[in-house]
Structures are given as C-alpha cells and as structure tokens.
Design an enzyme around this catalytic site. Structure first.
Site, PDB file in Angstrom:
ATOM      1  N   ASP A 303       0.846  -1.108  -0.008  1.00 47.69           N
ATOM      2  CA  ASP A 303       0.070   0.047  -0.060  1.00 47.69           C
ATOM      3  C   ASP A 303       0.903   1.185   0.044  1.00 47.69           C
ATOM      4  O   ASP A 303       2.016   1.161   0.700  1.00 47.69           O
ATOM      5  CB  ASP A 303      -0.880   0.066   1.266  1.00 47.69           C
ATOM      6  CG  ASP A 303      -1.831   1.013   1.090  1.00 47.69           C
ATOM      7  OD1 ASP A 303      -2.773   1.408   0.550  1.00 47.69           O
ATOM      8  OD2 ASP A 303      -1.811   1.942   2.208  1.00 47.69           O
ATOM      9  N   GLU A 356       1.303  -0.458  -5.093  1.00 51.97           N
ATOM     10  CA  GLU A 356       0.024   0.679  -5.131  1.00 51.97           C
ATOM     11  C   GLU A 356       0.818   1.944  -5.497  1.00 51.97           C
ATOM     12  O   GLU A 356       1.386   2.574  -4.260  1.00 51.97           O
ATOM     13  CB  GLU A 356      -0.838   0.752  -4.168  1.00 51.97           C
ATOM     14  CG  GLU A 356      -1.818   1.942  -4.523  1.00 51.97           C
ATOM     15  CD  GLU A 356      -2.557   2.572  -3.328  1.00 51.97           C
ATOM     16  OE1 GLU A 356      -3.456   3.190  -3.591  1.00 51.97           O
ATOM     17  OE2 GLU A 356      -1.987   2.560  -2.356  1.00 51.97           O
TER      18      GLU A 356
END
Length: 631
Positions: A303, A356
C-alpha cells in the site's frame, strides 16, 4: 523451527537483513513455558505480564547489547494473554502489545496472545503450481474484498464473520465469476475498524475480529484447495500512534522518525517508519515474510508506495527535508523496497509483490539489478483515473476527450501493470461505479459494461472491488454489507454474467493475457475516430502461437453499423462476446452468428477488412475462425 534469539539472530537483526523474526522474537512457546523477546534498546526495564502470572509483572526480561530483551517463563503457554511493561529513561512505564506477536485479543483489548500456529496444510497441489498462476503471461483476475463487510450474511449472528466459515462462500462467488485470486484489504490487527486495516498495529497478527491464526490458515488452505489464490494488502508505509502500539515504543522514536517532517504522515495522522534503521527494515521484511511463510499467501499488495518514495508527499514547502543530494526522493525507502523485493523473491520465487504507486516513478516493476524497485507488478492508477473520467463525460462530449483512452498506449508496456477498480473509487462521496455513469438507467448499465470490457481488453492484470459485479448503486460502507439482493435483479445480473464471461474469455484466449506485460501484446487498429468515439485494437500473443483478438468499442448511444475495420488475416471473423447481448440486458445489436467475412479492401494498414456493427455504449470482441478456436 522456532527458537529464542541467538547471536546470529541478533547480528542479522542489527544488520537489517533478518527475514524471519517471527521464528525467534515475540512469544515462542515450548515445552512447559514460553520464551519472550522484544526490541527496546532505550528502555531501562522490560517486564512481561500475563494471564499466566495473574498480571503480576514478576517476570523481568534481560537486555542484550543490541537492545533485545528476552526471558523464558515457566508455565506460560498457548492461549495465555500478555503485554510488555516498558519503562523508559524518565521512569515512565507503558503497557505495549508485542510488535512481533502472532495473535492479539479483539480491540479495544491490547493484549497479545501466545498463539496456536499448528495447522496441517492440505494445499500441496496448489503450492506446487501457484507460480505459473501469478506469472506475467498468466490470466490474473483479482476480486478485492473487505472481509467484515463482504461476509456478514454468513456470520451466524456475530458482528464479524470468521475466517474459516468464509472460505467456501468466497470460493463459490469468486469461481462463479471467473476470478483467479482474491485480495483482502489488510487483515493485520488494527485498533480502529474504520481504518479498514490500513492503520496496523499487529504486523504479524491477523485481526482477532475474524478469529484465530489457525482460522485464517484454514481459510487460505481451503481457498487454495478450491483453486483460488490469496493476495494480502500490506502496509509498511505508516502506523497509528495508539499508546499500546509501535509508537514511542521504548520512550523514544524507535520505529518512527523523530522529526515530524519525516516521521508524521499528514494525510493519515500516523507515524512513518524510519527505513534508515536496520532493525526497522528487519522488522518490516520479516512481517512480509511471515504472511508468505506462516500463511501460504500468494502475493502481497504493498500500500501507498508513493508516500514512501517521496519526502515531500502531501507536504508543503518547508514541511519536508531534502535528501543528501537536495532531492525529494526518499533514498532510505528505495533501499528498503529493493531489499524487501529481493528478500521476497529470493525466498519465495513463486509469489508476487504488487505496488500501489500512483506516480510516474520509473521501473517500479523492474528488477533491482537494472535499477528498478523489484516489484512484480504496479497498479495503473493513470488508466483508472483517465478511463473513469472519460466515461463520466456525457457521450456527446466524449469526442473532446478521446485521448483519455488512447493515452495509455504511450506507457502501457513501461511497467507490469494491474488495472485497478478498487475500493478507493467507491468511497468518500465518489459514488458507486454505476452511479458515476451518465444517462438514464439503461445507459448507466451500458456504460458500466463498456468500462469492464475496456478493462478486460487492455493489457494488464484485472482487479475489481466487491460490489462492482453486483452493479451496486450504493457506496461501499465498511459497517454494512453488500446488497446481495441485486445478485439476480434485472440489469444487475447482466453485469455479473458479463464479468463471468469476460473472465472466461480472458483465460481462454491466450492473446488476451500472454501479452499483458509486453509491448507486442497490443496493436491499435482505430484510435483516431473521435467524432464517432470508436476505438479498436488487436490483442496479440507475443509468441505468435495463439490467434489474435479484435476488441471494438463505441462510446456513444448510437449504434455504428457498416463500420470497416482492417484485420491481419483473411477469412471469417466471429464475434465471441458483445456487451449489448440481451443476456447482459443489452439492446441486441449483435454481429451475425456465422461470422463476418473479410473483403480484400485495405484498411488500417491491413490488406483485408471486415464490416461490423458496433453496439451502442458497447463493445464487441472478434476472433478469426470459430468461437471454439477452429478455423
């Protein structure tokens, strides 16, 4: 396998190269007791207290040169709860959860738990073949879900469904729609449920809301046995400042940067890891390894990589400190991410890491030995943003935005991309995917089907957040559950059936997946017809072994009849999928079942062409020969 930290452990930990802290740190139960080990170099005293001693705090740990405190405690065993009482140099004592604890009690409790990690795995068949299932040339289609809100309909009256009871319902749903993998929003322990797991305190512990570590093992094992891969969302970018967590662990800024210009995250009101510290890198790399090692996870989605890479991320002038060269790149984070990927692929060559990363940082998914960050894949946020922006336009205006669809071809082979329509696009007032679409109800559904067809036709792996297959009109709400009443509802069911068919086509036509990460996987046929908002491209197998697939799109509500498209081979081209098919609740502008035969008329750089009908707000896919692959 598990033991107390020895000199080698302490050396590797201090060097920043330890990969398996979960095997020697934390609570390691043994015969008649448990050994505890925790890093707190600036503490003056560390005590372990738990249900095994009536929380008396009589068991003081012994420190080492590297700041690791440890002790064997007779009578402490599986199921016992415990905390560390850490006294800092000012004499203040704080109760802390175990940073490497394998389990935790359910929030708001802060105790760690000596965990039972004994599970007899039955997924040998899956594990022996899983590498080819996440390969760059494999049909990877990911269903992203949040455990708590997906599974409330099977939770038997409890607030949260249990890991193991979700395994078969998830497998049933994922397999029915042709997805290959399921990706869970973070399931690591987190105090605030509304953070969806992104504010992690237990980097080695699955959240107790859904059960025990062995419950999670049973779920993953079962998913593997059913043929479903498991991807976990993992957050090494920041952590919350809850008093029992990592923050100021020994009274100093141990895991986080001391200077708020480096250590405070303005977006998430959280602390940022100090990647310069060897021990912090050992801690985080071991966390990643733990999920792969202990839980048989097939991939990690990392993330907020952009927030790690840039020192000025979400910061104004004067709120950040440049690197030693005066730049805004976080050199320590780059070292960490490369080390992470080298460790993961070195130990588990058959898994994947997915970043990401929302900027144009170069070579995110390229090997470290040529200067890349070493990830297996990168999320293509640009594709997501441009495509949604384009489809939110009224069709009458789309001719002025034609380049938002064609622009991706400039960079589509620069990384190994995943095309995400994730949870981030359907929260915080952004509206559901269906409600983003313009027009009346029929046009909204047609536009949504067009979106999915564009996603599945583009090079790159596919990702869709739960609810997208139901064409829900509601934004995602973590405190609620999906509107399962839409499963067989008019119009909604058509979207679901289309996704299943898109996934089936993606898997069965090698040209649609073998070139997902290859510049030779796509050739544009028509990219300039802005006036009619028509696009067409060929998906190709770079090896040349499989037949091409022609994908054609019409982003206006007017069907385009008698449209000429150049094709690379003469003969019959057969329609294998049309988003306007009545079975998807379309209007039925289809192409002849017996196929479209080529004529020797030049078009689009080819000697042969076919005449097709392109459905309104729709897409059609064609292959040379028969539907089943025959000529």
């Amino acid at each position: 396998m598990n033991h107390h930290p020895d000199d080698l452990d302490l050396h590797l930990f201090g060097e920043g190269t330890h990969r398996y802290l979960h095997r020697s740190f934390g609570a390691q139960p043994g015969d008649g007791g448990t050994r505890f080990a925790v890093w707190a170099p600036n503490a003056t005293r560390v005590v372990v207290a738990g249900s095994f001693d009536g929380w008396s705090g009589e068991h003081e740990l012994t420190g080492s040169d590297g700041g690791v405190w440890s002790r064997w405690v007779d009578g402490a065993g599986i199921g016992d709860r415990y905390v560390y009482r850490v006294t800092d140099r000012q004499g203040a004592t704080v109760e802390k959860s175990d940073p490497v604890g394998a389990a935790a009690e359910e929030a708001p409790g802060i105790s760690s738990i000596i965990a039972d990690l004994d599970h007899e795995w039955g997924d040998d068949e899956w594990m022996s073949t899983r590498g080819e299932r996440v390969a760059l040339d494999a049909p990877v289609s990911i269903y992203e879900l949040h455990l708590g809100s997906w599974g409330r309909h099977v939770s038997d009256g409890r607030l949260f469904p249990r890991y193991d009871e979700l395994a078969d319902p998830i497998a049933d749903h994922v397999l029915a729609h042709g997805f290959t993998h399921v990706e869970f929003l973070p399931i690591m322990e987190h105090p605030f449920y509304g953070s969806w797991g992104y504010q992690t305190t237990g980097f080695f512990a699955p959240t107790a809301r859904h059960g025990s570590p062995t419950d999670l093992m049973k779920m993953i094992d079962r998913l593997h046995q059913r043929g479903v891969g498991v991807i976990l969302d993992w957050v090494p970018s920041h952590f919350p400042t809850d008093a029992h967590g990592l923050y100021e662990f020994d009274g100093t800024h141990l895991f986080e940067h001391a200077d708020p210009r480096q250590g405070y995250h303005p977006d998430w009101n959280s602390a940022i890891f100090n990647y310069q510290r060897n021990e912090v890198r050992s801690f985080l790399i071991s966390s990643a390894m733990c999920w792969l090692d202990r839980y048989h996870v097939d991939a990690l989605r990392v993330d907020a990589v952009a927030s790690m890479l840039y020192l000025d991320y979400s910061r104004k002038e004067g709120e950040w400190i440049p690197n030693e060269f005066g730049g805004r790149e976080n050199l320590d984070a780059i070292v960490f991410l490369r080390q992470l990927n080298e460790a993961v692929y070195g130990e588990f060559p058959d898994v994947a890491t997915m970043a990401e990363e929302s900027t144009s940082w170069p070579m995110v998914s390229r090997p470290t030995y040529i200067g890349g960050l070493g990830f297996g894949n990168k999320w293509d946020m640009g594709w997501m943003h441009d495509t949604l922006q384009y489809l939110q336009e009224d069709p009458i205006n789309r001719r002025w935005h034609h380049g938002e669809i064609t622009f991706r071809s400039v960079y589509s082979a620069s990384e190994h991309f995943v095309l995400p329509l994730s949870h981030d696009e359907v929260v915080h007032g952004k509206g559901s995917l269906l409600n983003k679409m313009p027009g009346d109800a029929w046009q909204q559904f047609a536009n949504l089907r067009l979106l999915y067809a564009m996603q599945w036709a583009q090079p790159g792996k596919k990702l869709l957040f739960m609810g997208g297959e139901l064409a829900t009109r509601l934004e995602w709400n973590h405190d609620s559950t999906l509107d399962w009443s839409l499963h067989d509802a008019d119009m909604h069911a058509g979207v679901r059936i289309l996704l299943a068919d898109l996934n089936a086509l993606y898997a069965s036509e090698p040209a649609l997946h073998r070139g997902d990460s290859n510049a030779e996987g796509i050739r544009w046929v028509e990219g300039g017809d802005a006036d009619r908002s028509v696009y067409a491209w060929l998906r190709l197998d770079p090896s040349g072994d499989a037949r091409p697939v022609l994908a054609v799109f019409n982003a206006t509500p007017e069907p385009q009849h008698d449209y000429r498209l150049g094709v690379p081979t003469a003969g019959r081209w057969t329609e294998v999928l049309n988003t306007d098919d009545p079975k998807y609740s379309g209007s039925g502008v289809l192409n002849a079942f017996e196929g479209n035969h080529t004529v020797p008329v030049d078009a689009h750089g080819f000697y042969h062409s076919i005449i097709v009908s392109i459905p309104p707000l729709g897409a059609a896919f064609f292959v040379p020969g028969d539907r089943d692959g025959g000529e």
